[in-house]
Write an enzyme that holds these catalytic residues in place. Structure first.
Site, PDB file in Angstrom:
ATOM      1  N   CYS A 139      45.999  47.055  36.544  1.00 36.28           N
ATOM      2  CA  CYS A 139      44.930  48.053  36.701  1.00 36.28           C
ATOM      3  C   CYS A 139      44.229  47.877  38.039  1.00 36.28           C
ATOM      4  O   CYS A 139      43.450  46.928  38.219  1.00 36.28           O
ATOM      5  CB  CYS A 139      43.930  47.922  35.551  1.00 36.28           C
ATOM      6  SG  CYS A 139      42.540  49.049  35.704  1.00 36.28           S
ATOM      7  N   CYS A 142      40.369  48.364  37.884  1.00 38.76           N
ATOM      8  CA  CYS A 142      39.663  47.229  37.266  1.00 38.76           C
ATOM      9  C   CYS A 142      39.610  46.024  38.213  1.00 38.76           C
ATOM     10  O   CYS A 142      38.609  45.332  38.282  1.00 38.76           O
ATOM     11  CB  CYS A 142      40.356  46.775  35.984  1.00 38.76           C
ATOM     12  SG  CYS A 142      40.959  48.100  34.950  1.00 38.76           S
ATOM     13  N   ASP A 143      40.699  45.758  38.915  1.00 31.84           N
ATOM     14  CA  ASP A 143      40.832  44.464  39.600  1.00 31.84           C
ATOM     15  C   ASP A 143      40.901  44.547  41.123  1.00 31.84           C
ATOM     16  O   ASP A 143      40.820  43.508  41.790  1.00 31.84           O
ATOM     17  CB  ASP A 143      42.104  43.751  39.097  1.00 31.84           C
ATOM     18  CG  ASP A 143      42.029  43.460  37.608  1.00 31.84           C
ATOM     19  OD1 ASP A 143      40.908  43.282  37.101  1.00 31.84           O
ATOM     20  OD2 ASP A 143      43.089  43.423  36.955  1.00 31.84           O
TER      21      ASP A 143
END
Ligand code: NAP
Length: 324
Positions: A139, A142-143
């Site tokens: 992701c 997200c990261d």
């Protein structure tokens, strides 16, 4: 003696609260059907893993999280009930009632719409599990921010890989997209944009053989499938976008599916091979998986499920919809 579980009756159970599930909830609410949406995570599905959405009509550009929030608000404004719970199994009782089983409750209805999407497919190479969360990610939204100034590898040749590789150039000093074939699945416009990005290298006909590091990812080992040549690339992170595995194992019985496990559904009603079980969005066989196809599917499935519920109640001697 087994503990008694709570039992709740509805007209329609919707499993999953991504764009398809939230659209199904909206249409069920507007049709005065008593529906429950069962979602294990936060409502929004893959929208929550998407930075910018630029292919949803009406919005030139909108944050995935904002679109998810708007869909949720609209669904709940028409009475959708969203329950945060994990569905372990959907069983079909002898009279046709569908029962979604969770750890502490059973949700019962004549019809169920599966909008459970899928999970990222893993590469299955050494180091992938070992370094998950320590350089291996599925992701970018997200990261990505954890990789400021890093050199990154992105694996895959579909829309997600190409879009997310572009997104990661915001943080990374260099992004190398690695695809196992020379032909890409992605929309040509996305690939053309990526090729023009000065921070991106594209390597084709190449697979990742392993991911290595010391505590966190530092290198990937590659194999060129045409020349047979092996090489290594120093990277601080590996983002894997190798497609999805559908969440299509919930039913307690066989449901017709394709070789990859996606549910087959009647094109007119989106009912699966199990009467009263409908499939919408990424969980079913289709040419492409877009937000637009998910919401279109959910519209069709919910209208068809509504008719199914009417018929079911007539044949079971009740015109009443379930009490909330
Ligand atoms: P996808 O289209 O299935 O692409 C997966 C890619 O991963 C393929 O290129 C595949 O290679 C590669 N792959 C699979 N297993 C692999 C392995 N073991 N090792 C190396 N590579 C592997 O999946 P996606 O990109 O996640 O997209 C899923 C769906 O969502 C698609 O329908 C897509 O159109 C849609 N989507 C749309 C948007 C958008 O419209 N903006 C954004 C994201 C996703 P091969 O090509 O060789 O099979």
């Amino acid at each position: 003696m087994a503990n008694a579980v709570e039992s709740h009756d509805y007209d329609i159970i919707i499993v999953g609260a991504g764009p398809a599930g939230l659209t199904a909830a909206l249409y069920a609410g507007r049709s005065m059907l008593n529906a429950v949406v069962l979602e294990a995570k936060i409502p929004g599905g893959q929208l929550l893993n998407t930075e910018l959405v630029e292919d949803y009509p009406g919005f030139k550009s909108i944050l995935g999280g904002d679109l998810a929030k708007a869909m949720l608000e609209q669904a709940t404004s028409f009475g959708a009930e969203i329950v945060s719970t994990t569905v372990n199994r959907v069983r079909v009782e002898p009279d046709g009632t569908k029962v979604a089983e969770t750890a502490d409750a059973e949700y019962r209805a004549p019809a169920v719409i599966i909008t459970a999407g899928g999970n990222p497919r893993k590469l299955g190479v050494p180091g992938e599990d070992e370094f998950a969360g320590r350089g291996v990610s599925y992701c970018a939204v997200c990261d990505g921010a954890f990789f400021k100034g890093a050199e990154l590898a992105v694996i895959g040749g579909g829309d997600a890989a190409v879009e997310e590789a572009a997104f990661l150039t915001r943080y990374a000093s260099r992004v190398t997209l690695i695809h196992r074939r020379s032909e890409f699945r992605t929309q040509p416009v996305l690939l053309a944009e990526l090729r023009a990005n000065p921070k991106v290298d594209i390597i084709t006909d190449t697979v990742v053989e392993s991911i290595t590091g010391n505590g966190k990812v530092s290198q990937i080992q590659l194999l060129n499938t045409v020349s047979g040549k092996k090489s290594a690339l120093d990277v601080g992170g590996v983002f894997i976008f190798a497609g999805f595995v559908p969440n299509a194992q919930l039913l307690d019985r066989h449901v017709d599916h394709d070789a990859a496990g996606y549910y087959k559904a009647d094109p007119l009603t989106l009912m699966t091979s199990v009467p009263g079980v409908f499939a919408a969005g990424d969980v079913r066989v289709q040419l492409t998986r877009q937000i637009t196809t998910a919401v279109g599917d959910a519209t069709t499935a919910t209208m068809a499920a509504g008719k199914w519920v009417e018929e079911w109640r007539r044949s079971h001697g009740s015109d009443e919809v379930a009490a909330p």
